[in-house]
Design a protein around this motif. Structure first.
Motif, PDB file in Angstrom:
ATOM      1  N   LYS A 292       0.460  -1.103   0.080  1.00 51.81           N
ATOM      2  CA  LYS A 292      -0.382   0.028  -0.092  1.00 51.81           C
ATOM      3  C   LYS A 292       0.269   1.277   0.143  1.00 51.81           C
ATOM      4  O   LYS A 292       1.610   1.232   0.797  1.00 51.81           O
ATOM      5  CB  LYS A 292      -1.438   0.233   1.180  1.00 51.81           C
ATOM      6  CG  LYS A 292      -2.239  -0.389   0.919  1.00 51.81           C
ATOM      7  CD  LYS A 292      -3.345  -0.375   2.048  1.00 51.81           C
ATOM      8  CE  LYS A 292      -4.895  -0.779   1.927  1.00 51.81           C
ATOM      9  NZ  LYS A 292      -5.622  -0.292   2.761  1.00 51.81           N
ATOM     10  N   VAL A 293       0.462   2.511  -0.869  1.00 55.68           N
ATOM     11  CA  VAL A 293       1.266   3.360  -0.448  1.00 55.68           C
ATOM     12  C   VAL A 293      -0.099   4.664  -0.686  1.00 55.68           C
ATOM     13  O   VAL A 293      -1.204   4.964  -1.038  1.00 55.68           O
ATOM     14  CB  VAL A 293       1.522   3.881  -2.146  1.00 55.68           C
ATOM     15  CG1 VAL A 293       2.735   4.988  -1.374  1.00 55.68           C
ATOM     16  CG2 VAL A 293       2.541   2.983  -2.627  1.00 55.68           C
ATOM     17  N   GLY A 294      -0.376   5.176   0.992  1.00 58.44           N
ATOM     18  CA  GLY A 294      -1.216   5.659   1.504  1.00 58.44           C
ATOM     19  C   GLY A 294      -2.442   4.962   1.775  1.00 58.44           C
ATOM     20  O   GLY A 294      -2.231   3.771   2.472  1.00 58.44           O
ATOM     21  N   ILE A 295      -3.391   5.321   1.025  1.00 52.22           N
ATOM     22  CA  ILE A 295      -4.443   5.116   1.124  1.00 52.22           C
ATOM     23  C   ILE A 295      -4.761   3.756  -0.006  1.00 52.22           C
ATOM     24  O   ILE A 295      -6.009   3.206   0.012  1.00 52.22           O
ATOM     25  CB  ILE A 295      -5.897   5.369   1.858  1.00 52.22           C
ATOM     26  CG1 ILE A 295      -6.072   6.000   0.487  1.00 52.22           C
ATOM     27  CG2 ILE A 295      -5.476   6.251   2.176  1.00 52.22           C
ATOM     28  CD1 ILE A 295      -7.403   7.383  -0.093  1.00 52.22           C
ATOM     29  N   GLY A 296      -3.506   3.454  -0.793  1.00 46.07           N
ATOM     30  CA  GLY A 296      -4.730   2.402  -1.847  1.00 46.07           C
ATOM     31  C   GLY A 296      -3.139   1.780  -2.995  1.00 46.07           C
ATOM     32  O   GLY A 296      -1.810   2.113  -1.693  1.00 46.07           O
ATOM     33  N   LEU A 331      -5.060   2.484  -6.950  1.00 45.87           N
ATOM     34  CA  LEU A 331      -6.722   1.941  -6.664  1.00 45.87           C
ATOM     35  C   LEU A 331      -7.023   2.200  -5.307  1.00 45.87           C
ATOM     36  O   LEU A 331      -5.873   1.534  -3.762  1.00 45.87           O
ATOM     37  CB  LEU A 331      -6.784   0.467  -7.112  1.00 45.87           C
ATOM     38  CG  LEU A 331      -6.236  -0.055  -8.481  1.00 45.87           C
ATOM     39  CD1 LEU A 331      -5.879  -1.258  -8.584  1.00 45.87           C
ATOM     40  CD2 LEU A 331      -7.172   0.507  -9.304  1.00 45.87           C
ATOM     41  N   ILE A 332      -7.991   2.739  -4.660  1.00 44.65           N
ATOM     42  CA  ILE A 332      -8.298   2.646  -3.669  1.00 44.65           C
ATOM     43  C   ILE A 332      -9.465   2.487  -3.434  1.00 44.65           C
ATOM     44  O   ILE A 332      -9.277   1.441  -2.058  1.00 44.65           O
ATOM     45  CB  ILE A 332      -8.637   4.822  -3.382  1.00 44.65           C
ATOM     46  CG1 ILE A 332      -7.351   5.464  -3.959  1.00 44.65           C
ATOM     47  CG2 ILE A 332      -9.024   4.539  -2.144  1.00 44.65           C
ATOM     48  CD1 ILE A 332      -8.469   6.977  -3.445  1.00 44.65           C
ATOM     49  N   LYS A 333     -10.397   1.709  -3.597  1.00 46.85           N
ATOM     50  CA  LYS A 333     -10.893   0.401  -3.379  1.00 46.85           C
ATOM     51  C   LYS A 333     -11.380   0.020  -5.219  1.00 46.85           C
ATOM     52  O   LYS A 333     -12.848  -0.189  -5.364  1.00 46.85           O
ATOM     53  CB  LYS A 333     -12.409   1.166  -2.880  1.00 46.85           C
ATOM     54  CG  LYS A 333     -13.286   0.477  -2.242  1.00 46.85           C
ATOM     55  CD  LYS A 333     -14.552   0.885  -1.183  1.00 46.85           C
ATOM     56  CE  LYS A 333     -15.412  -0.634  -0.878  1.00 46.85           C
ATOM     57  NZ  LYS A 333     -16.786   0.386  -0.588  1.00 46.85           N
ATOM     58  N   ALA A 334     -10.233  -0.449  -5.310  1.00 44.29           N
ATOM     59  CA  ALA A 334     -11.341  -1.640  -6.412  1.00 44.29           C
ATOM     60  C   ALA A 334     -12.167  -0.349  -7.536  1.00 44.29           C
ATOM     61  O   ALA A 334     -11.242   0.697  -7.807  1.00 44.29           O
ATOM     62  CB  ALA A 334     -11.830  -2.629  -6.192  1.00 44.29           C
ATOM     63  N   PHE A 335     -12.889  -1.053  -7.633  1.00 47.28           N
ATOM     64  CA  PHE A 335     -13.841  -0.047  -9.223  1.00 47.28           C
ATOM     65  C   PHE A 335     -14.817   1.238  -8.538  1.00 47.28           C
ATOM     66  O   PHE A 335     -15.811   2.125  -9.233  1.00 47.28           O
ATOM     67  CB  PHE A 335     -14.270  -1.145  -9.347  1.00 47.28           C
ATOM     68  CG  PHE A 335     -14.158  -2.205 -10.470  1.00 47.28           C
ATOM     69  CD1 PHE A 335     -13.202  -2.136 -11.288  1.00 47.28           C
ATOM     70  CD2 PHE A 335     -14.281  -3.346  -9.786  1.00 47.28           C
ATOM     71  CE1 PHE A 335     -12.034  -3.457 -12.403  1.00 47.28           C
ATOM     72  CE2 PHE A 335     -13.688  -5.129 -10.005  1.00 47.28           C
ATOM     73  CZ  PHE A 335     -13.210  -4.132 -11.663  1.00 47.28           C
ATOM     74  N   ASP A 336     -14.453   1.279  -7.239  1.00 44.83           N
ATOM     75  CA  ASP A 336     -15.035   2.413  -6.349  1.00 44.83           C
ATOM     76  C   ASP A 336     -14.675   2.973  -6.545  1.00 44.83           C
ATOM     77  O   ASP A 336     -14.834   4.735  -5.510  1.00 44.83           O
ATOM     78  CB  ASP A 336     -15.795   1.627  -5.142  1.00 44.83           C
ATOM     79  CG  ASP A 336     -16.791   0.802  -5.239  1.00 44.83           C
ATOM     80  OD1 ASP A 336     -17.467   0.566  -6.824  1.00 44.83           O
ATOM     81  OD2 ASP A 336     -17.111  -0.304  -4.649  1.00 44.83           O
TER      82      ASP A 336
END
Length: 366
Positions: A292-296, A331-336
């Motif tokens: 992870k880098v930060g939140i994604g 990518l923070i939350k996949a497709f969302d």
């Protein structure tokens, strides 16, 4: 003795009136059987969602033309769905694009689903076609989807959709779909389009009718699909494949490829709308880093496509197009929730103008 006939001897007139009113209500309630109490209003389960894809792009055409900078709303969608019964469902989705500046009905589908092997859809939806059409822009790996002259060249009304009816089912590793549709190229004519697709999932299975371009490591995939559409002697065919594997270190490798042939049916139309004969292919590779880098998480992606357009009207030159694309996806939350930095280089021969484009895209869904 019926309690409803009991009086209040010696009470004042006002108390008698009040007691009579209360007694009448109590008697009415007692007279109604328990089984006839007003039923609660129950709506079937309903889901609602929304999605947005928006970008800034800077396009530099060849030939000394000025650079063009634009903010675009690629797609803004509302998703609605619900179950009428256990086996009957309704899907209704809309789409807005700044390129057309119109809000349009995208999906309007009555879904009759009885199990893995027996399902029927009717209305407007994605017909049996290539994987790229069946995953759409929100579930693609790369940002600049449908810009290579290869992906999803089948005829459509809105965002790859056609009006019609289809059967689909899952038989072990095989997913089969077959349908009959109308489309702009056959509207008002006696002919319809017959469409079919067969897909083999050699590793993990993919549930449902619509597909993804990636699962970001949630599945290990080795899938191959062949699709075709035909109408009045005109044809379109595609062969696609997706390999995705989560590595022991937690990283994810994605490989996708497709070959397409549009023989008088569909195609990308060239510059004057007369090109209905084309063929091409593309290959895509991506690697999702496990840390992870930060939140994604960061994903690096490259894609190359080549297409040839054959003029069938004599109005323009035959030409070839090559498209090179690079993405750095966060990518923070996949497709969302994801952000894409992109570079795209489009080259044309036959003296036609080339263009390079850089930009940033944002995708959010609820």
């Amino acid at each position: 003795m019926n309690d409803c006939n009991t009086g209040m001897l010696g009470a004042s007139p006002s108390k008698l009136i009040t007691a009579a009113a209360i007694g009448a209500l109590a008697c009415a309630a007692a007279a109604v059987p328990a089984t006839s109490h007003a039923a609660e209003l129950k709506l079937p389960p309903i889901s609602i969602g929304a999605g947005l894809r928006t970008q800034f792009e800077s396009t530099n055409p060849s030939g000394g033309s000025n650079t063009v900078n634009d903010f675009n709303v690629n797609n803004a969608r509302i998703y609605l769905g619900g179950s009428v019964t256990e086996n009957i469902k309704l899907m209704f989705n809309t789409d807005y694009s700044s390129s057309s500046d119109n809000l349009q009905v995208m999906d309007a589908v009555a879904r009759f689903e009885f199990g893995d092997t027996l399902n029927f859809w009717a209305g407007r939806f994605l017909p049996p076609s290539d994987r790229a059409n069946l995953y759409g822009p929100f579930y693609a790996s790369h940002w600049n989807v449908y810009e290579d002259g290869v992906q999803d060249g089948y005829p459509f009304y809105v965002q790859g959709r056609q009006n019609g009816v289809a059967y689909w089912g899952q038989f072990g590793i095989a997913k089969v779909s077959l349908g009959v549709f109308d489309a702009p190229s056959t509207q008002g004519e006696g002919e319809v389009i017959t469409a079919g697709r067969v897909q083999l999932d050699f590793w993990d299975a993919e549930a449902g009718y619509y597909l993804n371009g990636t699962y970001y490591g949630e599945k290990d995939l080795l899938a191959v699909g062949i699709a075709g559409q035909t109408s009045a002697g005109k044809h379109a065919y595609t062969l696609d494949a997706l390999l995705e594997k989560k590595l022991p270190n937690g990283g994810v490798v994605t490989l996708e490829a497709e070959a397409a042939r549009y023989d008088q049916l569909g195609g990308y139309g060239g510059f004057d709308g007369s090109y209905t004969d084309s063929n091409g292919w593309y290959g895509l590779g991506a690697y999702l880093f496990p840390q992870k880098v930060g939140i994604g998480k960061v994903q690096l992606l490259g894609k190359y496509g080549a297409a040839r357009f054959n003029d069938t009207s004599g109005l323009g030159p035959e030409y070839e197009q090559t498209t090179l694309e690079f993405n750095v996806n966060y990518l923070i939350k996949a497709f969302d929730a994801r952000i894409s930095l992109f570079y795209k280089d489009t080259k044309l021969d036959a003296g036609l103008p080339d263009a390079t484009q850089i930009g940033v895209g944002l995708q959010v869904q609820i």
